[in-house]
Motif scaffolding. Sequence first.
Motif, PDB file in Angstrom:
ATOM      1  N   THR A 152      10.648  10.600   6.240  1.00  0.00           N
ATOM      2  CA  THR A 152      10.039  11.116   7.365  1.00  0.00           C
ATOM      3  C   THR A 152      10.715  12.690   7.739  1.00  0.00           C
ATOM      4  O   THR A 152      11.078  12.998   8.355  1.00  0.00           O
ATOM      5  N   SER A 153      12.019  12.769   6.269  1.00  0.00           N
ATOM      6  CA  SER A 153      12.320  13.960   6.753  1.00  0.00           C
ATOM      7  C   SER A 153      11.483  15.338   6.140  1.00  0.00           C
ATOM      8  O   SER A 153      11.251  16.767   6.490  1.00  0.00           O
ATOM      9  N   GLY A 154       9.923  15.160   5.904  1.00  0.00           N
ATOM     10  CA  GLY A 154       8.849  16.187   5.335  1.00  0.00           C
ATOM     11  C   GLY A 154       7.488  15.566   5.635  1.00  0.00           C
ATOM     12  O   GLY A 154       7.573  14.903   6.568  1.00  0.00           O
ATOM     13  N   GLU A 155       7.127  15.972   4.692  1.00  0.00           N
ATOM     14  CA  GLU A 155       5.508  15.634   4.776  1.00  0.00           C
ATOM     15  C   GLU A 155       4.663  14.139   3.960  1.00  0.00           C
ATOM     16  O   GLU A 155       3.294  14.188   4.698  1.00  0.00           O
ATOM     17  N   ILE A 156       5.568  13.962   3.327  1.00  0.00           N
ATOM     18  CA  ILE A 156       4.806  12.335   2.839  1.00  0.00           C
ATOM     19  C   ILE A 156       4.576  11.561   3.493  1.00  0.00           C
ATOM     20  O   ILE A 156       5.585  11.216   4.118  1.00  0.00           O
ATOM     21  N   ASN A 157       3.509  11.057   3.765  1.00  0.00           N
ATOM     22  CA  ASN A 157       3.192   9.368   4.363  1.00  0.00           C
ATOM     23  C   ASN A 157       4.225   8.363   3.574  1.00  0.00           C
ATOM     24  O   ASN A 157       3.363   7.911   2.547  1.00  0.00           O
ATOM     25  N   TYR A 158       5.459   8.367   3.812  1.00  0.00           N
ATOM     26  CA  TYR A 158       6.050   7.269   3.223  1.00  0.00           C
ATOM     27  C   TYR A 158       5.031   5.620   3.207  1.00  0.00           C
ATOM     28  O   TYR A 158       5.856   4.326   2.320  1.00  0.00           O
ATOM     29  N   LYS A 159       5.298   5.654   4.869  1.00  0.00           N
ATOM     30  CA  LYS A 159       5.356   4.744   4.740  1.00  0.00           C
ATOM     31  C   LYS A 159       4.031   3.572   4.099  1.00  0.00           C
ATOM     32  O   LYS A 159       3.832   2.808   3.440  1.00  0.00           O
ATOM     33  N   ASN A 160       2.501   4.678   4.108  1.00  0.00           N
ATOM     34  CA  ASN A 160       1.318   4.637   2.990  1.00  0.00           C
ATOM     35  C   ASN A 160       1.453   4.642   1.586  1.00  0.00           C
ATOM     36  O   ASN A 160       0.985   3.347   1.328  1.00  0.00           O
ATOM     37  N   VAL A 161       2.709   5.524   1.274  1.00  0.00           N
ATOM     38  CA  VAL A 161       2.562   5.256  -0.015  1.00  0.00           C
ATOM     39  C   VAL A 161       3.628   3.874  -0.608  1.00  0.00           C
ATOM     40  O   VAL A 161       3.123   2.869  -1.663  1.00  0.00           O
ATOM     41  N   PHE A 162       4.313   3.773   0.244  1.00  0.00           N
ATOM     42  CA  PHE A 162       5.610   2.026   0.257  1.00  0.00           C
ATOM     43  C   PHE A 162       4.121   1.048  -0.137  1.00  0.00           C
ATOM     44  O   PHE A 162       4.480  -0.054  -0.595  1.00  0.00           O
ATOM     45  N   LYS A 163       3.954   0.912   1.279  1.00  0.00           N
ATOM     46  CA  LYS A 163       2.175  -0.419   1.600  1.00  0.00           C
ATOM     47  C   LYS A 163       1.736  -0.270   0.149  1.00  0.00           C
ATOM     48  O   LYS A 163       1.285  -1.782  -0.474  1.00  0.00           O
TER      49      LYS A 163
END
Length: 308
Positions: A257-268
């Motif tokens: 959440t501090s940068g550009e990566i959509n981690y919610k989608n990556v983790f999902k």
Amino acid sequence: MKRRNFITSASLGIAGFSLGNATSLGNKSFNSKEKHRFNLNYAPHLGMFKNLAGADPIDQLNFMADQGFTAFEDNEMRNRPIQLQKKMAKVMEKNNMTMGVFVAHSIYWKEPNLASGNKKWRAEFLSEIKTSVEVAKRVNAKWMTVVPGHVDLHLNKSYQTAHVIETLRQASAILEPHGLVMVLEPLNFRGHPGMFLAESPHAYEICKAVNSPSCKILFDIYHQQIQEGNLIPNIEACWNEIAYFQIGDNPGRNEPTSGEINYKNVFKFIHSKGFRGVLGMEHGNSKQGKDGEEAVINAYKITDNFVS
């Protein structure tokens, strides 16, 4: 030799290893919240919660477990006193935490140790792998990080790759009887220019050639966002050779959440593939102090909040 700049000398301190200080944490109101249940096995490192938990490594491990983290990684574990290794292993076992990676060998940031085919460097690497087997047994670790070092500017890339493959085959022969896995970490060109291994397809090629359950990929999402992007398709393409993930947002190499990566989608996506291994939180905190440490915990609660 330092593994990462954000691992400060303070985080490597070993003062006060007592097992009985878990209830003396600095921020009891935050610590008293009900333990969170994450979908994936995220692994913090020492120093990440030093303001909330205190300087003692044992207190930090207990604090991580109290927040719901089910794993822990420690790049410097191989260099820690044996007595501390044993105490940390005992606390992880008590808290049902999985030990993640530690760095298995000396990393050559400027010299082509494995790519060169030099027999002296190969022998040194294999000797350190043997030592790391003992560390892994002591702390109940399964995975250890391997970085093949710098490119050899005097050799064609194919010759270098052949040298690395041969060395890793010999290392796999050491690790296989113990059920241990070295995970190869590609590093991005910006932060680590000139490294032999930079991209996930190259790591995939090497693992296929080594052809051992003891030689797999460490897919560092931060590095590969910089190096090649296209994260989910590249994870999909490498999937059957990936054994471990590491996390860091870009830019800044801090929490999700501090940068550009959509981690919610990556983790999902990673969860939907059935991954039940460890995802190392190999990043810094975007803010200082207790507030910054709480922000890290909340960032994982936010990005882990998905329906698979």
